[in-house]
Design an enzyme around this catalytic site. Sequence first.
Site, PDB file in Angstrom:
ATOM      1  N   GLU A 227      42.602  49.137  28.342  1.00 54.91           N
ATOM      2  CA  GLU A 227      42.525  48.108  29.372  1.00 54.91           C
ATOM      3  C   GLU A 227      43.565  48.276  30.475  1.00 54.91           C
ATOM      4  O   GLU A 227      44.445  47.418  30.652  1.00 54.91           O
ATOM      5  CB  GLU A 227      42.654  46.715  28.748  1.00 54.91           C
ATOM      6  CG  GLU A 227      41.594  46.419  27.703  1.00 54.91           C
ATOM      7  CD  GLU A 227      41.567  44.956  27.259  1.00 54.91           C
ATOM      8  OE1 GLU A 227      42.400  44.166  27.732  1.00 54.91           O
ATOM      9  OE2 GLU A 227      40.693  44.614  26.449  1.00 54.91           O
TER      10      GLU A 227
ATOM     11  N   GLU B 247      36.351  46.777  21.353  1.00 51.12           N
ATOM     12  CA  GLU B 247      36.891  45.477  20.943  1.00 51.12           C
ATOM     13  C   GLU B 247      35.854  44.406  21.217  1.00 51.12           C
ATOM     14  O   GLU B 247      35.211  44.401  22.274  1.00 51.12           O
ATOM     15  CB  GLU B 247      38.146  45.083  21.737  1.00 51.12           C
ATOM     16  CG  GLU B 247      39.413  45.744  21.301  1.00 51.12           C
ATOM     17  CD  GLU B 247      40.625  45.279  22.119  1.00 51.12           C
ATOM     18  OE1 GLU B 247      40.657  44.120  22.578  1.00 51.12           O
ATOM     19  OE2 GLU B 247      41.539  46.109  22.288  1.00 51.12           O
TER      20      GLU B 247
END
Length: 452
Positions: free
Chosen positions: A168, A358
């Site tokens: 991320e 995720e």
Amino acid sequence: MAGPRELDGSSLLLGAATASFQIEGATTTDGRGPSIWDTFCGRPGAIRDGSDGDPACGSYERLTEDLDLVRDLGVDAYRFSIAWPRVQPEGSGAANPAGLDYYERVVDGLLERDLIPLPTLYHWDLPQPLEDAGGWPVRDTAERLAEYAALVADRLGDRVGWWSTLNEPWCSAFLGYAAGVHAPGRRDGDVAFAAAHHLLLGHALAAEAVRAAAPAAKVGIVLNLAPVWPDGDGAEAGAAYVDAVQNGIWLGALVDGRYPAVLAALADPALVREGDLALIKGTADWIGINYYTPFRIGAPGEGGSELATMAYPGAPPLRFLPREPRTEMGWEVVPAGLEDVLVTTARRAPGLPLLVTENGSAYADGTRAPDGSVQDDDRIAYLQGHLAATRRMRDAGVDVRAYIAWTLLDNFEWSYGYTKKFGLVEVEPGTLRRIPKASYRYYAQLAAAARR
Ligand code: FCB
């Protein structure tokens, strides 16, 4: 029962994920240096409950127990991250052998249990000395990431097939340097764009370093791509801008070698040097998608969030309009959003395998089963809905190869400290005893059924 399965797309693999700073603790053990998160946690008010990364889940000392928990869950893969400050306490120079030894034990322990290791090289714990030298806004940090990646790949490249460089990077750049709610807690939009570019450059150089040590490696990047849905009249401009920063920067550079034209800061030749984008383009063998919720963006007006606008520097005033139902994070629960982001990414990045790296939910976990364990029916429903969405997209032809649940253990949830619980396993405060929740048992059933 079959042996270890492969990420070759023949079936959807299941897994569970964690990240070093969120679970390990032992922040000064065996030569680990400080990271920007250690420093940030010391800043008054930065972490909601005033906590820090020690002891977290104490996983550094409880490796065997945690690996057994993953094995008993019956999944195929474990996604974890490697703490840069354990491997290179100063962020540069020779490796700290004890740091590499630890991750070698992680990888070997997984392989012994027939689990696929999915390491992430950088899940936000930048060595503090690199931040002192300027951090991600400085180009040299990209070179340092590659040097660190080479050290890790030299040690583990013979045993790890699928690598990811960054987790991320949007969060690292924009929550870290623009909104200031993540480490290092700076608030400067231009600097955040520079960080974004150097993160991508770092990814490209690190991927090259991993391939040099492990020519067969599949090197990917994990992005928090999001479906961005304008909500109501006049919402388009804000939504388009959020889409450019959240999705366009990363996929644009990696797939097309181009940044979204609307982002002026990324058109500066002093930052984005000639050849940089050509270097970044085509360096991801796969894309990891972390998905939690879609972003519904309203027209500018009452109730806009200043912090949200800061996280998208240059955006018009933004309003995020999540609907019900929501998790404890305030994030709207929409499995169809995962379908949207999978289909859109498959179209944007043709030919690249996708992994849901995720997906998960924070709930209060107030209900107990007769045996005393957490009866988290809400988390079970979230998991069930999103896994079904992933399977639907596979059936529709999207090359999605894995679904990896966030997260194995209740852990340190960044600026929320220990106040948000995403785990399949409860970690009892104080004793750090692991107590599987109902969602763990449910996921174990799904994993067993998938293997039959
Ligand atoms: C993601 C992070 C992960 C975790 C979840 C809830 O943004 O990658 O570490 O905190 O959110």
